[in-house]
Scaffold this active site. Sequence first.
Site, PDB file in Angstrom:
ATOM      1  N   GLU A   1       0.993  24.681   6.720  1.00 28.59           N
ATOM      2  CA  GLU A   1       1.531  23.357   6.378  1.00 28.59           C
ATOM      3  C   GLU A   1       1.886  22.596   7.648  1.00 28.59           C
ATOM      4  OE1 GLU A   1       1.608  22.431   3.142  1.00 28.59           O
ATOM      5  OE2 GLU A   1       0.666  24.389   2.826  1.00 28.59           O
TER       6      GLU A   1
ATOM      7  N   TYR B   1      -8.584  25.111   9.345  1.00 31.87           N
ATOM      8  CA  TYR B   1      -9.020  24.893   7.958  1.00 31.87           C
ATOM      9  C   TYR B   1     -10.542  25.013   7.850  1.00 31.87           C
ATOM     10  CZ  TYR B   1      -4.474  23.380   6.165  1.00 31.87           C
ATOM     11  OH  TYR B   1      -3.183  23.339   5.743  1.00 31.87           O
TER      12      TYR B   1
ATOM     13  N   ASN C   1      -0.052  13.133  -2.779  1.00 28.66           N
ATOM     14  CA  ASN C   1       1.293  12.967  -2.242  1.00 28.66           C
ATOM     15  C   ASN C   1       1.345  11.615  -1.511  1.00 28.66           C
ATOM     16  OD1 ASN C   1       3.447  13.052  -0.438  1.00 28.66           O
ATOM     17  ND2 ASN C   1       2.924  15.036   0.439  1.00 28.66           N
TER      18      ASN C   1
ATOM     19  N   ARG D   1      -0.075   6.968   6.642  1.00 28.72           N
ATOM     20  CA  ARG D   1      -1.355   6.749   5.966  1.00 28.72           C
ATOM     21  C   ARG D   1      -1.225   5.723   4.835  1.00 28.72           C
ATOM     22  NH1 ARG D   1      -2.430  12.459   2.732  1.00 28.72           N
ATOM     23  NH2 ARG D   1      -0.584  12.428   1.407  1.00 28.72           N
TER      24      ARG D   1
ATOM     25  N   TYR E   1     -15.035   8.115   3.897  1.00 29.04           N
ATOM     26  CA  TYR E   1     -13.895   8.776   3.260  1.00 29.04           C
ATOM     27  C   TYR E   1     -12.668   8.627   4.162  1.00 29.04           C
ATOM     28  CZ  TYR E   1     -10.804  12.110   1.129  1.00 29.04           C
ATOM     29  OH  TYR E   1      -9.713  12.679   0.523  1.00 29.04           O
TER      30      TYR E   1
END
Length: 340
Positions: A120, A151, A177, A184, A223
């Site tokens: 996280e 990742y 979230n 963002r 994206y």
Amino acid sequence: MSGVTVPRSFRLWWAWAGAALLVALWLLWLPWWGAGEVPVPRGTLTILIWHWPFVSQSPELPSDTCARYGVPHCRLSTNRSLLASADAVVFHHRELQNRRTQLPLAKRPPGQPWVWVSLESPTYTHGLNRFQGIFNWVLSYRHDSDIFVPYGRLEPCEGPAPPLPAKNGVAVWVVSNFHETQRRVQLYRELAPHLPVDVFGQANRRPLCGNCLLPTIARYRFYLAFENSQHTDYITEKLWHNALTAGTVPVVLGPPRATYEAFVPPDAFVHVDDFNSTRELAAFLVGMNETQYRSYFTWRERFCVRRFKTWEERFCAICARYPHLPRDQVYQDLQGWFQT
Ligand SMILES: *[C@@H]1O[C@H](CO)[C@@H](O)[C@H](O)[C@H]1NC(C)=O
Ligand SMILES: *[C@@H]1O[C@H](CO)[C@@H](O)[C@H](O)[C@H]1NC(C)=O
Ligand SMILES: *[C@@H]1O[C@H](CO)[C@@H](O)[C@H](O)[C@H]1NC(C)=O
């Protein structure tokens, strides 16, 4: 005469030596047979997972779990009876943070390496100050972790790249979230008047099913791979899976461009920091011609996206790194290290 006696005493000596060797081997194997159902060969590392991440029921861990990921001589176990003998013990932060689990400090064998694990971001990691001076190694997405588990990454691959999916939308964002305090969200609010963005996910009450995610994203040219917070090396599946695997161009908000360039070619993404204003960024995306757009996919001719998806694979990486891990290291200030 002596020509007969000498060989005989030799034979006797060899018989004794052979018997002693057999007894020694038998004694060496004996303790392993008593330990569990399956004997653990000498040289195999035992990694004890104190609490499986996020779930109370840990998965089955067959003895060849790590061998399947190309890591031999490595056993993962969740059997807490192995605390006294494990070569390393793994603690995932979320369960420590919400106090679902406690550290067995009183029963810790001297010198046993303890591994702190979290994927996280620091923004969503709390309570680290309770764990100063306890852990020896860190497993995380940070490049300077003792056990570095990103990742995802690009790996060389053979054969022609799959064709680019057909496009009928400009930009897409999948977000669950969603908070006004996030950078963002501010950026999205500034972009939206100048760039058509379709928003999916819990935040917009338009969740996508697991199998719909990639096909939906693939129809768009860009994206928005915006991380929930901006931290050292914090680049998640939003880049690897949602954007690169789907076959669309990631517009990234996260660590600086140089960090992304350490993982993917510089022409595989658009970084929001490359522009002096949001309006400039929007104009760049909207005005991009087909030739320029296609150039963002050059990487696909040489590389494939490889993700690290299972906790089993991540934990097996501890064994792969084990011979190189520092023996006398302690994170005296884990909080200070992780929060920078
Ligand atoms: C856990 O390990 C102990 C000690 O090796 C063993 O006796 C026990 O059967 C194991 N428990 C399980 C559930 O495998
Ligand atoms: C941003 O501004 C600087 C200085 O005004 C300029 O040199 C640069 O070209 C601008 N960048 C873009 C992408 O327009
Ligand atoms: C496409 O855009 C690039 C970069 O702006 C430009 O150099 C190129 O000439 C353009 N190609 C066409 C066919 O318009």
